[in-house]
Design a protein around this motif. Structure first.
Motif, PDB file in Angstrom:
ATOM      1  N   PRO A 107       3.641  -0.966   5.573  1.00  0.00           N
ATOM      2  CA  PRO A 107       3.566   0.451   5.174  1.00  0.00           C
ATOM      3  C   PRO A 107       2.189   1.056   5.393  1.00  0.00           C
ATOM      4  CG  PRO A 107       3.633  -0.988   3.247  1.00  0.00           C
ATOM      5  CD  PRO A 107       3.920  -1.857   4.432  1.00  0.00           C
ATOM      6  N   LEU A 108       1.157   0.221   5.350  1.00  0.00           N
ATOM      7  CA  LEU A 108      -0.221   0.699   5.501  1.00  0.00           C
ATOM      8  C   LEU A 108      -0.879  -0.023   6.660  1.00  0.00           C
ATOM      9  CD1 LEU A 108      -2.903   1.114   2.693  1.00  0.00           C
ATOM     10  CD2 LEU A 108      -3.418  -0.212   4.732  1.00  0.00           C
ATOM     11  N   LYS A 109      -1.573   0.725   7.482  1.00  0.00           N
ATOM     12  CA  LYS A 109      -2.447   0.130   8.493  1.00  0.00           C
ATOM     13  C   LYS A 109      -3.850   0.685   8.304  1.00  0.00           C
ATOM     14  CE  LYS A 109       0.857  -1.068  12.125  1.00  0.00           C
ATOM     15  NZ  LYS A 109       1.237  -0.885  13.550  1.00  0.00           N
ATOM     16  N   CYS A 160      -0.476   5.824   6.659  1.00  0.00           N
ATOM     17  CA  CYS A 160       0.901   5.505   6.285  1.00  0.00           C
ATOM     18  C   CYS A 160       1.715   5.405   7.567  1.00  0.00           C
ATOM     19  CB  CYS A 160       1.420   6.626   5.375  1.00  0.00           C
ATOM     20  SG  CYS A 160       3.204   6.663   5.156  1.00  0.00           S
ATOM     21  N   THR A 161       2.303   4.250   7.813  1.00  0.00           N
ATOM     22  CA  THR A 161       3.033   4.055   9.073  1.00  0.00           C
ATOM     23  C   THR A 161       4.343   4.847   9.109  1.00  0.00           C
ATOM     24  OG1 THR A 161       4.075   2.048   8.198  1.00  0.00           O
ATOM     25  CG2 THR A 161       2.038   1.779   9.456  1.00  0.00           C
ATOM     26  N   ALA A 162       4.861   5.221   7.940  1.00  0.00           N
ATOM     27  CA  ALA A 162       6.112   5.998   7.915  1.00  0.00           C
ATOM     28  C   ALA A 162       5.902   7.444   8.360  1.00  0.00           C
ATOM     29  CB  ALA A 162       6.720   5.973   6.517  1.00  0.00           C
ATOM     30  N   THR A 163       4.682   7.976   8.125  1.00  0.00           N
ATOM     31  CA  THR A 163       4.423   9.396   8.394  1.00  0.00           C
ATOM     32  C   THR A 163       3.320   9.629   9.419  1.00  0.00           C
ATOM     33  OG1 THR A 163       2.768   9.535   6.638  1.00  0.00           O
ATOM     34  CG2 THR A 163       5.065   9.967   6.011  1.00  0.00           C
ATOM     35  N   ASN A 164       2.527   8.583   9.709  1.00  0.00           N
ATOM     36  CA  ASN A 164       1.321   8.712  10.544  1.00  0.00           C
ATOM     37  C   ASN A 164       0.296   9.669   9.958  1.00  0.00           C
ATOM     38  OD1 ASN A 164       1.869   6.780  12.467  1.00  0.00           O
ATOM     39  ND2 ASN A 164       2.844   8.207  13.885  1.00  0.00           N
ATOM     40  N   LYS A 165       0.396   9.901   8.648  1.00  0.00           N
ATOM     41  CA  LYS A 165      -0.642  10.663   7.952  1.00  0.00           C
ATOM     42  C   LYS A 165      -1.674   9.682   7.408  1.00  0.00           C
ATOM     43  CE  LYS A 165       2.201  14.637   6.727  1.00  0.00           C
ATOM     44  NZ  LYS A 165       2.816  15.411   5.629  1.00  0.00           N
ATOM     45  N   ASP A 181       3.074   8.626   2.464  1.00  0.00           N
ATOM     46  CA  ASP A 181       3.954   8.112   1.414  1.00  0.00           C
ATOM     47  C   ASP A 181       3.292   7.024   0.575  1.00  0.00           C
ATOM     48  OD1 ASP A 181       5.901   9.804   2.395  1.00  0.00           O
ATOM     49  OD2 ASP A 181       6.972   8.237   3.511  1.00  0.00           O
ATOM     50  N   LEU A 182       2.066   6.645   0.918  1.00  0.00           N
ATOM     51  CA  LEU A 182       1.374   5.576   0.202  1.00  0.00           C
ATOM     52  C   LEU A 182       0.810   6.093  -1.113  1.00  0.00           C
ATOM     53  CD1 LEU A 182      -0.751   4.220   3.195  1.00  0.00           C
ATOM     54  CD2 LEU A 182       1.437   3.300   2.390  1.00  0.00           C
ATOM     55  N   VAL A 183       0.804   5.234  -2.121  1.00  0.00           N
ATOM     56  CA  VAL A 183       0.153   5.538  -3.396  1.00  0.00           C
ATOM     57  C   VAL A 183      -0.882   4.458  -3.664  1.00  0.00           C
ATOM     58  CG1 VAL A 183       0.456   5.883  -5.866  1.00  0.00           C
ATOM     59  CG2 VAL A 183       2.241   6.654  -4.280  1.00  0.00           C
ATOM     60  N   LEU A 184      -2.155   4.861  -3.802  1.00  0.00           N
ATOM     61  CA  LEU A 184      -3.238   3.917  -4.077  1.00  0.00           C
ATOM     62  C   LEU A 184      -3.736   4.135  -5.501  1.00  0.00           C
ATOM     63  CD1 LEU A 184      -3.357   4.636  -0.866  1.00  0.00           C
ATOM     64  CD2 LEU A 184      -5.507   3.383  -0.954  1.00  0.00           C
ATOM     65  N   ASP A 185      -4.005   3.042  -6.185  1.00  0.00           N
ATOM     66  CA  ASP A 185      -4.546   3.097  -7.542  1.00  0.00           C
ATOM     67  C   ASP A 185      -6.067   3.191  -7.494  1.00  0.00           C
ATOM     68  OD1 ASP A 185      -2.043   2.715  -9.034  1.00  0.00           O
ATOM     69  OD2 ASP A 185      -2.047   0.733  -8.084  1.00  0.00           O
ATOM     70  N   VAL A 186      -6.612   3.920  -8.456  1.00  0.00           N
ATOM     71  CA  VAL A 186      -8.054   4.146  -8.536  1.00  0.00           C
ATOM     72  C   VAL A 186      -8.626   3.362  -9.706  1.00  0.00           C
ATOM     73  CG1 VAL A 186      -9.853   5.885  -8.922  1.00  0.00           C
ATOM     74  CG2 VAL A 186      -7.830   6.456  -7.536  1.00  0.00           C
ATOM     75  N   TYR A 187      -9.695   2.621  -9.428  1.00  0.00           N
ATOM     76  CA  TYR A 187     -10.410   1.874 -10.472  1.00  0.00           C
ATOM     77  C   TYR A 187     -11.865   2.318 -10.485  1.00  0.00           C
ATOM     78  CZ  TYR A 187      -6.307  -1.097 -10.622  1.00  0.00           C
ATOM     79  OH  TYR A 187      -5.015  -1.551 -10.748  1.00  0.00           O
ATOM     80  N   HIS A 188     -12.315   2.751 -11.655  1.00  0.00           N
ATOM     81  CA  HIS A 188     -13.721   3.121 -11.818  1.00  0.00           C
ATOM     82  C   HIS A 188     -14.526   1.832 -11.998  1.00  0.00           C
ATOM     83  CE1 HIS A 188     -17.026   5.103 -14.473  1.00  0.00           C
ATOM     84  NE2 HIS A 188     -17.381   5.105 -13.197  1.00  0.00           N
TER      85      HIS A 188
END
Length: 221
Positions: free
Chosen positions: A5-7, A25-30, A125-132
């Motif tokens: 899903p991610l490159k 995102c490989t599904a959308t190329n965004k 379409d990817l969701v990444l989590d943020v850690y401080h």
């Protein structure tokens, strides 16, 4: 996995050879640039080469090699900037001054969104989590894509080393606490992109890193 899903592609920029990450995102190329500190023509060429449409810029922290030209690129591409955490306003406000000092193009900017621990960011379409993860800078954040077991950690952790804490507002204990308390729980099989140098895994660093190996910190879980 034939089509993950991610490159991601690593593109070293600036005289400090900072790892800018082009992830998409490989599904959308965004896609997004993480820490586009400079060499903008090289970055835009990389996005074009991979057929990626950039929809935002993500920033781990406010040091010039990571975000000196982020504001310029955001204007050129007409995209928004997300990150870092607001305590790094201190560093972003100094970008013009630091640019003159280091001979790197640097321009003050205002992120469209400051990030906090527990936030998420989207890329396609990817969701990444943020850690401080403060310590190297007070507002440093890390981006983690759990399905890909990939983290982009900026200057928190390196293969065989950790981020410097002798800059203004650095704090060594905060850095150690962030690594052991927020990064290690993501799993030893997590690969990470550091701000400089080669990739590694959390398991490898827990075994061998002279600053944060388990035998040094006493962490067992």
């Amino acid at each position: 996995m034939s089509n993950p899903p991610l490159k991601a592609a690593l593109i070293p920029v600036t005289p400090l050879q900072q790892n800018c990450t082009l992830l998409w995102c490989t599904a959308t190329n965004k896609g997004a640039f993480v820490d586009p500190g400079g060499d903008l023509s090289k970055l835009k060429a990389a996005a074009a080469q991979h057929g990626v449409t950039i929809e935002k810029i993500l920033i781990t922290h406010g040091h010039i090699d990571h975000c000196g030209e982020a504001g310029t690129l955001a204007k050129e591409l007409d995209v928004k900037i997300e990150g870092p955490q607001e305590a790094d306003r201190f560093w972003i406000s100094r970008l013009d001054e630091d640019g003159r000092k280091y001979g790197i193009d640097g321009h003050v900017f205002e992120p469209d969104r400051w990030l906090e621990n527990g936030d998420t960011v989207t890329v396609g379409d990817l969701v990444l989590d943020v850690y401080h993860c403060p310590g190297h800078t007070p507002g440093h954040v890390v981006f983690h894509h759990a399905p890909s077991k990939l983290a982009i950690v900026g200057d928190v952790l390196f293969q065989g080393s950790i981020g410097r804490t002798d800059f203004p507002m650095g704090n060594h204990q905060d850095l150690i606490d962030a690594i052991t308390g927020r990064l290690w729980p993501l799993g030893g099989d997590t690969a990470f992109v550091p701000g400089h140098g080669a990739m590694s895994t959390f398991a490898h660093e827990r075994r061998s890193n002279p600053y944060v190996a388990d035998q040094v910190t006493g962490v067992t879980a």
